[in-house]
Design a protein around this motif. Structure first.
Motif, PDB file in Angstrom:
ATOM      1  N   ARG A  29       8.325   9.987   9.106  1.00 11.96           N
ATOM      2  CA  ARG A  29       9.163   9.845   7.904  1.00 11.96           C
ATOM      3  C   ARG A  29       8.963   8.484   7.239  1.00 11.96           C
ATOM      4  O   ARG A  29       8.906   8.386   6.007  1.00 11.96           O
ATOM      5  N   VAL A  30       8.822   7.455   8.046  1.00 11.00           N
ATOM      6  CA  VAL A  30       8.521   6.137   7.479  1.00 11.00           C
ATOM      7  C   VAL A  30       7.149   6.164   6.818  1.00 11.00           C
ATOM      8  O   VAL A  30       6.966   5.684   5.686  1.00 11.00           O
ATOM      9  N   TRP A  31       6.182   6.719   7.521  1.00 18.51           N
ATOM     10  CA  TRP A  31       4.806   6.774   7.025  1.00 18.51           C
ATOM     11  C   TRP A  31       4.701   7.577   5.735  1.00 18.51           C
ATOM     12  O   TRP A  31       4.062   7.156   4.765  1.00 18.51           O
ATOM     13  N   ALA A  32       5.322   8.753   5.713  1.00 19.21           N
ATOM     14  CA  ALA A  32       5.247   9.616   4.536  1.00 19.21           C
ATOM     15  C   ALA A  32       5.837   8.919   3.316  1.00 19.21           C
ATOM     16  O   ALA A  32       5.294   9.028   2.200  1.00 19.21           O
ATOM     17  N   ALA A  33       6.927   8.196   3.498  1.00 17.72           N
ATOM     18  CA  ALA A  33       7.530   7.460   2.378  1.00 17.72           C
ATOM     19  C   ALA A  33       6.573   6.403   1.842  1.00 17.72           C
ATOM     20  O   ALA A  33       6.468   6.195   0.626  1.00 17.72           O
ATOM     21  N   GLU A  34       5.861   5.736   2.744  1.00 17.26           N
ATOM     22  CA  GLU A  34       4.907   4.709   2.325  1.00 17.26           C
ATOM     23  C   GLU A  34       3.764   5.298   1.497  1.00 17.26           C
ATOM     24  O   GLU A  34       3.232   4.637   0.597  1.00 17.26           O
ATOM     25  N   TYR A  35       3.388   6.540   1.805  1.00 23.95           N
ATOM     26  CA  TYR A  35       2.250   7.159   1.129  1.00 23.95           C
ATOM     27  C   TYR A  35       2.680   8.141   0.040  1.00 23.95           C
ATOM     28  O   TYR A  35       1.831   8.839  -0.537  1.00 23.95           O
ATOM     29  N   PHE A  42       4.579  17.434   5.808  1.00 25.26           N
ATOM     30  CA  PHE A  42       3.594  16.887   6.741  1.00 25.26           C
ATOM     31  C   PHE A  42       3.893  17.327   8.169  1.00 25.26           C
ATOM     32  O   PHE A  42       3.009  17.785   8.896  1.00 25.26           O
ATOM     33  N   LEU A  43       5.143  17.226   8.574  1.00 26.50           N
ATOM     34  CA  LEU A  43       5.525  17.551   9.945  1.00 26.50           C
ATOM     35  C   LEU A  43       5.419  19.041  10.238  1.00 26.50           C
ATOM     36  O   LEU A  43       5.190  19.438  11.386  1.00 26.50           O
ATOM     37  N   SER A  44       5.561  19.868   9.214  1.00 26.55           N
ATOM     38  CA  SER A  44       5.593  21.320   9.435  1.00 26.55           C
ATOM     39  C   SER A  44       4.324  21.848  10.089  1.00 26.55           C
ATOM     40  O   SER A  44       4.358  22.857  10.794  1.00 26.55           O
ATOM     41  N   SER A  52      -5.429  12.434  12.829  1.00 31.06           N
ATOM     42  CA  SER A  52      -6.413  12.275  11.756  1.00 31.06           C
ATOM     43  C   SER A  52      -6.684  13.584  11.029  1.00 31.06           C
ATOM     44  O   SER A  52      -6.890  13.593   9.807  1.00 31.06           O
ATOM     45  N   ASP A  53      -6.670  14.693  11.757  1.00 34.89           N
ATOM     46  CA  ASP A  53      -6.907  15.998  11.123  1.00 34.89           C
ATOM     47  C   ASP A  53      -5.762  16.360  10.194  1.00 34.89           C
ATOM     48  O   ASP A  53      -5.979  16.906   9.104  1.00 34.89           O
ATOM     49  N   ARG A  54      -4.537  16.074  10.618  1.00 34.46           N
ATOM     50  CA  ARG A  54      -3.398  16.391   9.762  1.00 34.46           C
ATOM     51  C   ARG A  54      -3.342  15.457   8.562  1.00 34.46           C
ATOM     52  O   ARG A  54      -3.046  15.902   7.430  1.00 34.46           O
ATOM     53  N   VAL A  55      -3.615  14.189   8.752  1.00 36.94           N
ATOM     54  CA  VAL A  55      -3.639  13.243   7.636  1.00 36.94           C
ATOM     55  C   VAL A  55      -4.666  13.673   6.590  1.00 36.94           C
ATOM     56  O   VAL A  55      -4.437  13.569   5.379  1.00 36.94           O
ATOM     57  N   ALA A  56      -5.794  14.187   7.069  1.00 38.96           N
ATOM     58  CA  ALA A  56      -6.863  14.623   6.157  1.00 38.96           C
ATOM     59  C   ALA A  56      -6.442  15.800   5.282  1.00 38.96           C
ATOM     60  O   ALA A  56      -7.068  16.068   4.255  1.00 38.96           O
ATOM     61  N   ASP A  57      -5.393  16.513   5.680  1.00 36.24           N
ATOM     62  CA  ASP A  57      -4.878  17.595   4.847  1.00 36.24           C
ATOM     63  C   ASP A  57      -4.171  17.064   3.604  1.00 36.24           C
ATOM     64  O   ASP A  57      -3.944  17.814   2.651  1.00 36.24           O
ATOM     65  N   PHE A  58      -3.814  15.767   3.615  1.00 36.18           N
ATOM     66  CA  PHE A  58      -2.985  15.215   2.546  1.00 36.18           C
ATOM     67  C   PHE A  58      -3.639  14.094   1.756  1.00 36.18           C
ATOM     68  O   PHE A  58      -3.236  13.830   0.627  1.00 36.18           O
ATOM     69  N   LEU A  59      -4.617  13.422   2.348  1.00 34.67           N
ATOM     70  CA  LEU A  59      -5.195  12.257   1.697  1.00 34.67           C
ATOM     71  C   LEU A  59      -6.709  12.392   1.558  1.00 34.67           C
ATOM     72  O   LEU A  59      -7.351  13.088   2.357  1.00 34.67           O
ATOM     73  N   PRO A  60      -7.297  11.705   0.569  1.00 34.08           N
ATOM     74  CA  PRO A  60      -8.756  11.731   0.416  1.00 34.08           C
ATOM     75  C   PRO A  60      -9.450  11.167   1.655  1.00 34.08           C
ATOM     76  O   PRO A  60      -8.885  10.340   2.387  1.00 34.08           O
ATOM     77  N   ALA A  61     -10.667  11.589   1.864  1.00 35.15           N
ATOM     78  CA  ALA A  61     -11.408  11.215   3.067  1.00 35.15           C
ATOM     79  C   ALA A  61     -11.516   9.709   3.245  1.00 35.15           C
ATOM     80  O   ALA A  61     -11.468   9.214   4.384  1.00 35.15           O
ATOM     81  N   ASP A  62     -11.648   8.976   2.140  1.00 34.98           N
ATOM     82  CA  ASP A  62     -11.828   7.531   2.267  1.00 34.98           C
ATOM     83  C   ASP A  62     -10.539   6.788   2.635  1.00 34.98           C
ATOM     84  O   ASP A  62     -10.561   5.587   2.901  1.00 34.98           O
ATOM     85  N   ARG A  63      -9.414   7.509   2.685  1.00 27.75           N
ATOM     86  CA  ARG A  63      -8.139   6.881   3.057  1.00 27.75           C
ATOM     87  C   ARG A  63      -7.642   7.335   4.429  1.00 27.75           C
ATOM     88  O   ARG A  63      -6.649   6.795   4.933  1.00 27.75           O
ATOM     89  N   VAL A  64      -8.313   8.294   5.020  1.00 24.55           N
ATOM     90  CA  VAL A  64      -7.801   8.907   6.251  1.00 24.55           C
ATOM     91  C   VAL A  64      -7.760   7.922   7.409  1.00 24.55           C
ATOM     92  O   VAL A  64      -6.763   7.838   8.137  1.00 24.55           O
ATOM     93  N   ALA A  65      -8.819   7.168   7.617  1.00 26.55           N
ATOM     94  CA  ALA A  65      -8.876   6.269   8.780  1.00 26.55           C
ATOM     95  C   ALA A  65      -7.745   5.238   8.749  1.00 26.55           C
ATOM     96  O   ALA A  65      -7.044   5.035   9.753  1.00 26.55           O
ATOM     97  N   ALA A  66      -7.551   4.598   7.598  1.00 31.38           N
ATOM     98  CA  ALA A  66      -6.513   3.571   7.499  1.00 31.38           C
ATOM     99  C   ALA A  66      -5.121   4.184   7.620  1.00 31.38           C
ATOM    100  O   ALA A  66      -4.224   3.618   8.277  1.00 31.38           O
ATOM    101  N   ALA A  67      -4.932   5.349   7.001  1.00 37.39           N
ATOM    102  CA  ALA A  67      -3.623   5.998   7.055  1.00 37.39           C
ATOM    103  C   ALA A  67      -3.305   6.478   8.470  1.00 37.39           C
ATOM    104  O   ALA A  67      -2.159   6.409   8.921  1.00 37.39           O
ATOM    105  N   THR A  68      -4.313   6.964   9.176  1.00 43.18           N
ATOM    106  CA  THR A  68      -4.120   7.385  10.562  1.00 43.18           C
ATOM    107  C   THR A  68      -3.747   6.198  11.434  1.00 43.18           C
ATOM    108  O   THR A  68      -2.836   6.273  12.269  1.00 43.18           O
ATOM    109  N   ALA A  69      -4.443   5.086  11.235  1.00 42.32           N
ATOM    110  CA  ALA A  69      -4.137   3.877  11.999  1.00 42.32           C
ATOM    111  C   ALA A  69      -2.713   3.406  11.736  1.00 42.32           C
ATOM    112  O   ALA A  69      -2.015   2.950  12.650  1.00 42.32           O
TER     113      ALA A  69
END
Length: 212
Positions: A29-35, A42-44, A52-69
């Protein structure tokens, strides 16, 4: 009693052996608000999948690594609410020599921390997010776990709590037992059998015994 024949067991971890739902949801919930994302959406579909696979469903490929971290870091800030699920410790300490492994969508550090807090022992064979190129529902993790145990996947029982993991276990050729600890039974119908939790499971001659 019903017996699922097997010579080895492959356990999912989060939702099957360990419950870390409170911290995962709070961090998401904190993360989703930031993005600028909808946390509930997202949680569903996040449970049972690599972050990383779930993050990739929501963000462009070039943002996935940083957002996952970032999401991993938020989860690492807390350990409150982590517990062993009913029956988990009793089953793991009574495997009676039957080989078993963990196949999880968590990374190694998450696994170490959460099992440590919950008091769940780690087996010699552990497959984590870093070990596979694709996460569940891809079967690679379960295939690798069976290979490292030296057992054919068809001789394994996979124990899972999430639809993605059930799909991965079936695709690997294993018998899949679902525990209804995180999802309603209606979402687990692809498994070969379903129990409420691991208090209904024990080892027995030739496999796992299920109490109904």
């Amino acid at each position: 009693m019903v017996t699922l024949p097997c010579t080895a067991v492959l356990f999912d971890v989060d939702g099957t052996l360990v419950d870390s739902t409170p911290l995962v949801e709070a961090a998401a919930r904190v993360w989703a608000a930031e993005y600028g994302l909808d946390a509930d959406e997202f949680l569903s579909g996040a449970h049972g999948r690599r972050t990383s696979d779930r993050v990739a469903d929501f963000l462009p490929a070039d943002r996935v690594a940083a957002a996952t971290a970032r999401l991993d870091a938020l989860e690492a800030e807390r350990t409150d609410g982590i517990t062993a699920l009913p029956g988990a410790l009793a089953l793991l300490t009574a495997m009676n020599g039957m080989p078993w492994a963990m196949v999880t969508s968590m990374d190694k550090e998450q696994l170490r921390v959460r099992t440590g807090v919950a008091g769940v022992p780690l087996p010699p064979v552990v497959i984590t997010a870093e070990d596979v190129p694709r996460g569940k529902p891809d079967p690679t993790g379960y295939l690798l776990g069976a290979s490292r145990l030296g057992v054919d996947p068809s001789a394994c029982v996979v124990i899972e709590d999430a639809p993605a993991g059930i799909a991965a276990g079936r695709a690997a050729g294993a018998t899949v037992l679902a525990v209804a600890t995180s999802h309603d039974r209606s979402e687990l119908t692809a498994a070969h059998a379903v129990v409420a939790d691991l208090t209904h499971v024990a080892t027995g001659p030739g496999g796992l015994r299920l109490a109904r």
